[in-house]
Design a protein around this motif. Sequence first.
Motif, PDB file in Angstrom:
ATOM      1  N   CYS A  17       1.176  14.032 -17.021  1.00  0.00           N
ATOM      2  CA  CYS A  17       2.154  12.957 -16.842  1.00  0.00           C
ATOM      3  C   CYS A  17       1.814  12.199 -15.561  1.00  0.00           C
ATOM      4  O   CYS A  17       1.567  12.813 -14.523  1.00  0.00           O
ATOM      5  N   CYS A  20       5.079  13.033 -12.945  1.00  0.00           N
ATOM      6  CA  CYS A  20       5.412  14.359 -12.405  1.00  0.00           C
ATOM      7  C   CYS A  20       4.234  15.331 -12.471  1.00  0.00           C
ATOM      8  O   CYS A  20       4.326  16.438 -11.959  1.00  0.00           O
ATOM      9  N   CYS A  36       5.559  12.411 -19.673  1.00  0.00           N
ATOM     10  CA  CYS A  36       6.146  13.516 -20.420  1.00  0.00           C
ATOM     11  C   CYS A  36       7.515  13.139 -20.976  1.00  0.00           C
ATOM     12  O   CYS A  36       7.998  13.758 -21.906  1.00  0.00           O
ATOM     13  N   CYS A  40      10.414   9.909 -16.760  1.00  0.00           N
ATOM     14  CA  CYS A  40       9.206   9.762 -15.942  1.00  0.00           C
ATOM     15  C   CYS A  40       8.615   8.359 -16.084  1.00  0.00           C
ATOM     16  O   CYS A  40       8.159   7.777 -15.101  1.00  0.00           O
TER      17      CYS A  40
END
Length: 123
Positions: A17, A20, A36, A40
Motif C-alpha cells: 500500500c 501504510c 489497501c 489509505c
Amino acid sequence: MTKGSDRLPAAGEPTRCRQCRRVLPNQRTGRPREFCSQACRQWHWVGKQRAAELQLSEHELIVTKETLDQLHDELYVLACAVNDAERDLLAGHGKESARELREILEWLLEAARPLRDRELPSG
Ligand SMILES: [Zn+2]
C-alpha cells in the motif's frame, strides 16, 4: 512517470500500500492495486495536497512529534521483546516445552500488536 514511490516492485518483492506500506494481496488481473483501503487512498491524496501547499518534495514529510514519539516507543517495546525472546530461546537450548514456546510467542505478539493495529495519523 517519476522514480521513487511510483516505481514498480521488483520481481519477488510484494506490492505494498502506498500509504501504510501493508503488503497487498497478489492480484493477477486488472489494474494493480495501489492502496489497501479507501481510507489509505484518501489519506494519500490528502497528504499530496498538503505537501503541495507546503512545497515539500515527495521525499519530505511532516510528522507530529507525538506520532513519531509513539512509533519510537512501540518499536522500542518490540525490540525489547525480541531481545527477551532471543535470550529465552538461547537459554532453552532447544528443549523448551510447547507451553514455554507459546509464552515466548505470546510475549512477542503482545509487543508487536500495537504496531499492527496502528491507526494512521490523521494529519
Ligand atoms: Zn494502506
